[in-house]
Motif scaffolding. Sequence first.
Motif, PDB file in Angstrom:
ATOM      1  N   LYS A  16       0.825  -1.213   0.000  1.00 36.75           N
ATOM      2  CA  LYS A  16       0.000   0.000   0.000  1.00 36.75           C
ATOM      3  C   LYS A  16       0.859   1.263   0.000  1.00 36.75           C
ATOM      4  O   LYS A  16       0.527   2.239  -0.652  1.00 36.75           O
ATOM      5  CB  LYS A  16      -0.928   0.003   1.211  1.00 36.75           C
ATOM      6  CG  LYS A  16      -1.967  -1.071   1.161  1.00 36.75           C
ATOM      7  CD  LYS A  16      -3.294  -0.459   0.904  1.00 36.75           C
ATOM      8  CE  LYS A  16      -4.338  -1.557   0.995  1.00 36.75           C
ATOM      9  NZ  LYS A  16      -5.436  -1.335   0.144  1.00 36.75           N
ATOM     10  N   SER A  58       3.729   1.743  -1.337  1.00 39.46           N
ATOM     11  CA  SER A  58       4.279   1.976  -2.671  1.00 39.46           C
ATOM     12  C   SER A  58       3.218   2.592  -3.584  1.00 39.46           C
ATOM     13  O   SER A  58       3.507   3.514  -4.343  1.00 39.46           O
ATOM     14  CB  SER A  58       4.781   0.668  -3.257  1.00 39.46           C
ATOM     15  OG  SER A  58       5.210   0.853  -4.585  1.00 39.46           O
ATOM     16  N   ARG A  59       1.997   2.086  -3.504  1.00 36.82           N
ATOM     17  CA  ARG A  59       0.916   2.639  -4.323  1.00 36.82           C
ATOM     18  C   ARG A  59       0.615   4.073  -3.917  1.00 36.82           C
ATOM     19  O   ARG A  59       0.372   4.926  -4.760  1.00 36.82           O
ATOM     20  CB  ARG A  59      -0.345   1.789  -4.189  1.00 36.82           C
ATOM     21  CG  ARG A  59      -0.251   0.471  -4.898  1.00 36.82           C
ATOM     22  CD  ARG A  59      -1.538  -0.275  -4.812  1.00 36.82           C
ATOM     23  NE  ARG A  59      -1.402  -1.574  -5.439  1.00 36.82           N
ATOM     24  CZ  ARG A  59      -2.350  -2.476  -5.487  1.00 36.82           C
ATOM     25  NH1 ARG A  59      -3.517  -2.225  -4.920  1.00 36.82           N
ATOM     26  NH2 ARG A  59      -2.160  -3.631  -6.079  1.00 36.82           N
ATOM     27  N   ARG A  60       0.636   4.337  -2.621  1.00 45.61           N
ATOM     28  CA  ARG A  60       0.368   5.695  -2.140  1.00 45.61           C
ATOM     29  C   ARG A  60       1.451   6.655  -2.628  1.00 45.61           C
ATOM     30  O   ARG A  60       1.152   7.748  -3.091  1.00 45.61           O
ATOM     31  CB  ARG A  60       0.297   5.682  -0.610  1.00 45.61           C
ATOM     32  CG  ARG A  60       0.055   7.046  -0.013  1.00 45.61           C
ATOM     33  CD  ARG A  60       0.012   6.930   1.517  1.00 45.61           C
ATOM     34  NE  ARG A  60       0.090   8.222   2.136  1.00 45.61           N
ATOM     35  CZ  ARG A  60      -0.965   8.941   2.490  1.00 45.61           C
ATOM     36  NH1 ARG A  60      -2.177   8.472   2.285  1.00 45.61           N
ATOM     37  NH2 ARG A  60      -0.811  10.114   3.072  1.00 45.61           N
ATOM     38  N   GLU A  67       3.353   6.297  -5.242  1.00 45.45           N
ATOM     39  CA  GLU A  67       3.206   6.447  -6.689  1.00 45.45           C
ATOM     40  C   GLU A  67       2.058   7.403  -7.021  1.00 45.45           C
ATOM     41  O   GLU A  67       2.186   8.248  -7.916  1.00 45.45           O
ATOM     42  CB  GLU A  67       2.950   5.090  -7.323  1.00 45.45           C
ATOM     43  CG  GLU A  67       2.896   5.130  -8.827  1.00 45.45           C
ATOM     44  CD  GLU A  67       2.741   3.767  -9.450  1.00 45.45           C
ATOM     45  OE1 GLU A  67       2.398   3.724 -10.644  1.00 45.45           O
ATOM     46  OE2 GLU A  67       2.942   2.757  -8.757  1.00 45.45           O
TER      47      GLU A  67
END
Length: 59
Positions: free
Chosen positions: A11, A13-15, A17
């Motif tokens: 999560k 990493s997605r945040r 990005e």
Amino acid sequence: MTEHPPSQAPKSSRRRELITFLVLAFGIWPIVAVGVVGGYGFLVWMLQIIYGPPGPPVH
């Protein structure tokens, strides 16, 4: 650094990005676009000061 499959990305990493995308899309790129268009306009303005405005050729 370990690689994760796209469906298993953490999560954080997605945040990160998403935040990076938002900063680029709504922060940096609009400033760059305004700078490029403004720079081009300034260049045209300076060229018209030096060579005169566009118009029909003088006979």
